[in-house]
Motif scaffolding. Structure first.
Motif, PDB file in Angstrom:
ATOM      1  N   THR A   1       0.908  -1.366  -0.007  1.00  0.00           N
ATOM      2  CA  THR A   1       0.128   0.323   0.129  1.00  0.00           C
ATOM      3  C   THR A   1       1.084   1.331  -0.180  1.00  0.00           C
TER       4      THR A   1
ATOM      5  N   GLU B   1      -0.049   8.402  -0.700  1.00  0.00           N
ATOM      6  CA  GLU B   1      -0.951   9.859  -1.973  1.00  0.00           C
ATOM      7  C   GLU B   1       0.724   9.873  -2.556  1.00  0.00           C
TER       8      GLU B   1
ATOM      9  N   GLY C   1      -4.859  11.874  -5.455  1.00  0.00           N
ATOM     10  CA  GLY C   1      -5.699  10.205  -3.977  1.00  0.00           C
ATOM     11  C   GLY C   1      -6.328   9.672  -4.664  1.00  0.00           C
TER      12      GLY C   1
ATOM     13  N   THR D   1      -4.138   6.297  -5.599  1.00  0.00           N
ATOM     14  CA  THR D   1      -4.212   5.706  -4.562  1.00  0.00           C
ATOM     15  C   THR D   1      -5.248   4.665  -3.450  1.00  0.00           C
ATOM     16  N   ALA D   2      -6.511   5.581  -3.621  1.00  0.00           N
ATOM     17  CA  ALA D   2      -7.199   4.536  -3.189  1.00  0.00           C
ATOM     18  C   ALA D   2      -7.436   3.759  -3.918  1.00  0.00           C
TER      19      ALA D   2
ATOM     20  N   SER E   1     -16.580  11.653  -1.672  1.00  0.00           N
ATOM     21  CA  SER E   1     -15.102  11.354  -0.805  1.00  0.00           C
ATOM     22  C   SER E   1     -14.001  12.112  -1.035  1.00  0.00           C
TER      23      SER E   1
ATOM     24  N   VAL F   1     -10.850  11.635  -0.851  1.00  0.00           N
ATOM     25  CA  VAL F   1      -9.861  10.998  -2.341  1.00  0.00           C
ATOM     26  C   VAL F   1     -10.061  11.014  -3.652  1.00  0.00           C
TER      27      VAL F   1
ATOM     28  N   ASP G   1      -5.442   0.865  -3.308  1.00  0.00           N
ATOM     29  CA  ASP G   1      -5.222   0.223  -1.969  1.00  0.00           C
ATOM     30  C   ASP G   1      -5.900  -0.971  -0.806  1.00  0.00           C
ATOM     31  N   HIS G   2      -7.502  -0.298  -2.414  1.00  0.00           N
ATOM     32  CA  HIS G   2      -8.614  -0.865  -1.730  1.00  0.00           C
ATOM     33  C   HIS G   2      -8.670  -1.639  -2.957  1.00  0.00           C
TER      34      HIS G   2
END
Length: 404
Positions: A107, A110, A358, A361-362, A350, A352, A365-366
């Motif tokens: 992970t 940003e 942003g 990255t979201a 949101s 992000v 990571d998810h």
């Protein structure tokens, strides 16, 4: 030494040189910050590339793993959003590979993702060393040997080229050719010789040949300071390039859109394009009362770096297309609005989605959780091609901005 082993050593030295240059880049003041938003530090990105074990699956110029694509190829000429789309499309395979090997999903913050993507994009800015055998052919075919001497043989109309052998990168050779362009053109026109043109990696090949054939003695290899797109942006204005190509290289009635002209090209290829058009540019500038620009030091490299980055942070997109994609790609199935219960967060609320990194990255990571949810409902993983990710981002950014 055989020619094949010579090329292997050159290719390795080129990769090693890039890594050395990336380390030097971190010391360039303000290298990653400007009004052009050239964000991310490629030197930090390289460190993260190693620390987060990206190198297990991915290589840079053939140095690293082979399960995933070579980042020096993937990053070429793609914008931030296009790169994000490429990564997203390959995410299912990456998740399965990571899980099969018992490796934890990496992970990023940003800032860290900005550094990683900056590294992936930046490495392509440096040329892979050319082929000296091909360079010898181009040097002869383009009649360079009729005017210039190399290794003690050749013409005497132009200056000898042996001194260029101290450089690995071909951009200094291209800069010398640019600066002498008007004189070269006058001499060739008077002799009835057609002006040479350059395609692909021919400039890099010629530089490799010069290094091999030069009689320069006791040379120390010169590794240039990494080109800085922010300095290039200032030079683009001060050298008068904006007169024909617009403030951000988007083109005018006098000159083409350089975002298109330089897309997916290496430094030497961009330099070749510039050289091919230098005669016409010189005539147009003379007619317009503009001084033909000349460069010194790493100025041409800085301008080429600026041209190289023109498309990277391009954020103009179509929000209506993005809204349609949000439905077509099935995003709305997991991210509905109006406070409805859903598997994913309400993106209209949101933060992000307000910045490119942003959102990227979201999503990264998810990704494993999203992958499991999509597998559970037997749905297809959404894929994003060309500028679809950019259009989607424009829509989400506008949606979240209205909801603030």
């Amino acid at each position: 030494m055989t020619n094949s082993s010579h090329r292997v050593r050159l290719r390795w030295f080129g990769t090693l040189g890039v890594l050395m240059l990336l380390c030097a880049y971190a010391a360039v003041p303000g290298a990653a910050q400007s009004s052009q938003s050239f964000t991310g530090d490629p030197a930090v990105g390289r460190r993260l590339f190693l620390e987060r074990d990206c190198v297990r699956c991915h290589s840079v110029w053939g140095n690293g793993g082979t399960l995933g694509p070579d980042f020096a190829v993937v990053g070429a000429g793609r914008s931030l959003y296009q790169l994000a789309g490429v990564f997203w499309n390959h995410t299912p395979r990456m998740i399965e590979t990571v899980r099969d090997r018992g490796v934890e999903w990496p992970t990023f913050s940003e800032t860290e993702l900005a550094d990683i993507i900056s590294y992936i994009y930046y490495v392509k800015l440096f040329d892979e060393p050319g082929d000296p055998e091909l360079g010898e052919r181009w040097f002869s075919d383009k009649l360079c040997d009729q005017c210039h001497s190399l290794g003690g043989s050749g013409g005497r109309l132009g200056p000898p080229l042996d001194s260029y052998a101290q450089y690995v990168a071909p951009v200094i050779l291209a800069q010398g050719m640019w600066n002498h362009g008007p004189v070269m053109e006058a001499q060739q026109t008077s002799r009835g010789v057609a002006l040479p043109t350059y395609q692909g990696g021919e400039i890099a090949d010629m530089q490799a040949y010069i290094r091999q054939a030069s009689s320069l003695q006791g040379r120390d290899v010169v590794l240039l300071q990494p080109p800085d797109p922010n300095v290039g942006s200032s030079l683009f204005r001060s050298k008068g390039c904006v007169t024909c190509h617009g403030a951000n290289g988007r083109g005018t009635a006098l000159g083409p859109d350089l975002r298109v002209a330089t897309q997916r090209l290496r430094v030497s290829e961009i330099a070749g394009r510039l050289l091919n058009h230098s005669s016409r540019m010189a005539a147009a500038m003379l007619a317009g009362g503009v001084t033909f620009p000349r460069f010194q030091g790493t100025q041409m490299a800085d301008i080429i770096a600026y041209l190289y980055y023109l498309r990277f942070y391009e954020a103009d997109g179509d929000g209506e297309t993005g809204q349609a994609l949000f439905v077509e790609k099935g995003c709305v199935g997991c991210h509905p609005f109006d406070g409805l219960i859903s598997m994913g967060p309400d993106l209209s609320a949101s933060q992000v989605v307000l910045t490119p990194f942003g959102l990227a990255t979201a999503m990264w990571d998810h990704a494993p959780a999203m992958y499991d949810q999509i597998q559970a409902v037997d749905a297809d993983w959404p894929r994003f091609e060309d500028d679809e990710m950019r259009d989607l981002s424009v829509y989400l950014r506008a949606l979240a901005s209205r909801g603030r």
